[in-house]
Motif scaffolding. Structure first.
Motif, PDB file in Angstrom:
ATOM      1  N   SER A  71       0.797  -1.230   0.000  1.00 48.47           N
ATOM      2  CA  SER A  71       0.000   0.000   0.000  1.00 48.47           C
ATOM      3  C   SER A  71       0.831   1.283   0.000  1.00 48.47           C
ATOM      4  O   SER A  71       0.275   2.362  -0.212  1.00 48.47           O
ATOM      5  CB  SER A  71      -0.966   0.006   1.186  1.00 48.47           C
TER       6      SER A  71
ATOM      7  N   LEU B  40      -4.232   3.523  -0.997  1.00 42.97           N
ATOM      8  CA  LEU B  40      -5.223   2.514  -0.640  1.00 42.97           C
ATOM      9  C   LEU B  40      -5.115   2.174   0.841  1.00 42.97           C
ATOM     10  O   LEU B  40      -4.020   2.057   1.375  1.00 42.97           O
ATOM     11  CB  LEU B  40      -5.028   1.253  -1.485  1.00 42.97           C
ATOM     12  N   ASP B  41      -6.262   2.038   1.505  1.00 45.71           N
ATOM     13  CA  ASP B  41      -6.272   1.738   2.938  1.00 45.71           C
ATOM     14  C   ASP B  41      -6.947   0.389   3.191  1.00 45.71           C
ATOM     15  O   ASP B  41      -8.159   0.308   3.370  1.00 45.71           O
ATOM     16  CB  ASP B  41      -6.985   2.853   3.709  1.00 45.71           C
ATOM     17  N   TRP B  42      -6.161  -0.669   3.184  1.00 48.01           N
ATOM     18  CA  TRP B  42      -6.668  -2.023   3.349  1.00 48.01           C
ATOM     19  C   TRP B  42      -7.290  -2.259   4.719  1.00 48.01           C
ATOM     20  O   TRP B  42      -8.088  -3.176   4.898  1.00 48.01           O
ATOM     21  CB  TRP B  42      -5.559  -3.051   3.107  1.00 48.01           C
TER      22      TRP B  42
ATOM     23  N   SER C  28     -11.102  -0.789   4.090  1.00 48.98           N
ATOM     24  CA  SER C  28     -11.860  -0.971   2.853  1.00 48.98           C
ATOM     25  C   SER C  28     -11.582  -2.319   2.203  1.00 48.98           C
ATOM     26  O   SER C  28     -10.434  -2.641   1.888  1.00 48.98           O
ATOM     27  CB  SER C  28     -11.495   0.154   1.865  1.00 48.98           C
TER      28      SER C  28
ATOM     29  N   ASP D 159     -10.156  -1.646  -1.289  1.00 45.89           N
ATOM     30  CA  ASP D 159      -8.720  -1.361  -1.285  1.00 45.89           C
ATOM     31  C   ASP D 159      -7.905  -2.621  -1.028  1.00 45.89           C
ATOM     32  O   ASP D 159      -6.859  -2.828  -1.645  1.00 45.89           O
ATOM     33  CB  ASP D 159      -8.393  -0.298  -0.239  1.00 45.89           C
TER      34      ASP D 159
ATOM     35  N   LYS E 267      -7.855  -4.587  -4.232  1.00 51.07           N
ATOM     36  CA  LYS E 267      -7.019  -3.919  -5.230  1.00 51.07           C
ATOM     37  C   LYS E 267      -5.536  -4.125  -4.936  1.00 51.07           C
ATOM     38  O   LYS E 267      -4.747  -4.357  -5.847  1.00 51.07           O
ATOM     39  CB  LYS E 267      -7.340  -2.418  -5.274  1.00 51.07           C
TER      40      LYS E 267
END
Length: 158
Positions: free
Chosen positions: A86, A91-93, A96, A99, A102
């Motif tokens: 990340s 992106l904030d896994w 989300s 995210d 992705k």
């Protein structure tokens, strides 16, 4: 391969098993008729042994059962892996599911998320609202990753 297994594989938690090779036919035992065919190629499981624990004072004999130590699940540093993926992506896994998918280069479309939600047993009432489904899906995926040896922080599992 299931959708969730794809996630585990991308995180290094599940390796593809090599394709099973056909077993060689059982050899004919000596002294058996030419038309010998084994009843089943599946081995019959041994009867469970009820064993007393072996202690320092228990004499060990050839018939003393040895109990194997339980196998620990190898933990994978999922947090480190996802943090590295990340970096600089925006992106904030941690919050989300989109995210997270992705980052793992997995289809994050609504249709794909619905497929994953169905696979993991999302309640039908949550499937009608994509925001609620996504929240449920994110928590469930993190819990399942932890169950499969991923080091997910407890704060993300509550």
């Amino acid at each position: 391969m299931s959708f969730f297994n794809n996630i585990l594989e991308k995180l290094g938690l599940k390796k593809d098993k090599p394709a099973a090779t056909a077993a060689a036919p059982a050899a004919k035992p000596t002294g058996v008729r030419d038309d010998y065919r084994p009843i089943s190629s599946t081995p019959v499981p041994a009867k469970p042994v009820t064993a007393k624990p072996v202690t320092a004072t228990t004499p060990v004999t050839a018939t003393t059962p040895v109990q194997a130590a339980p196998k620990a699940i190898a933990e994978v540093d999922v947090v480190k892996k996802l943090e590295q993926l990340s970096k600089g992506s925006g992106l904030d896994w941690k919050v989300s599911i989109v995210d997270l998918l992705k980052l793992l280069d997995i289809d994050s479309s609504l249709e794909a998320r619905k497929e994953l939600a169905v696979e993991l047993g999302c309640p039908a009432d949550l499937m009608k609202d994509s925001a609620k489904m996504n929240t449920w899906l994110h928590k469930t995926v993190l819990k399942k990753i932890a169950e499969n040896g991923g080091n997910i922080p407890q704060s993300l599992l509550d």
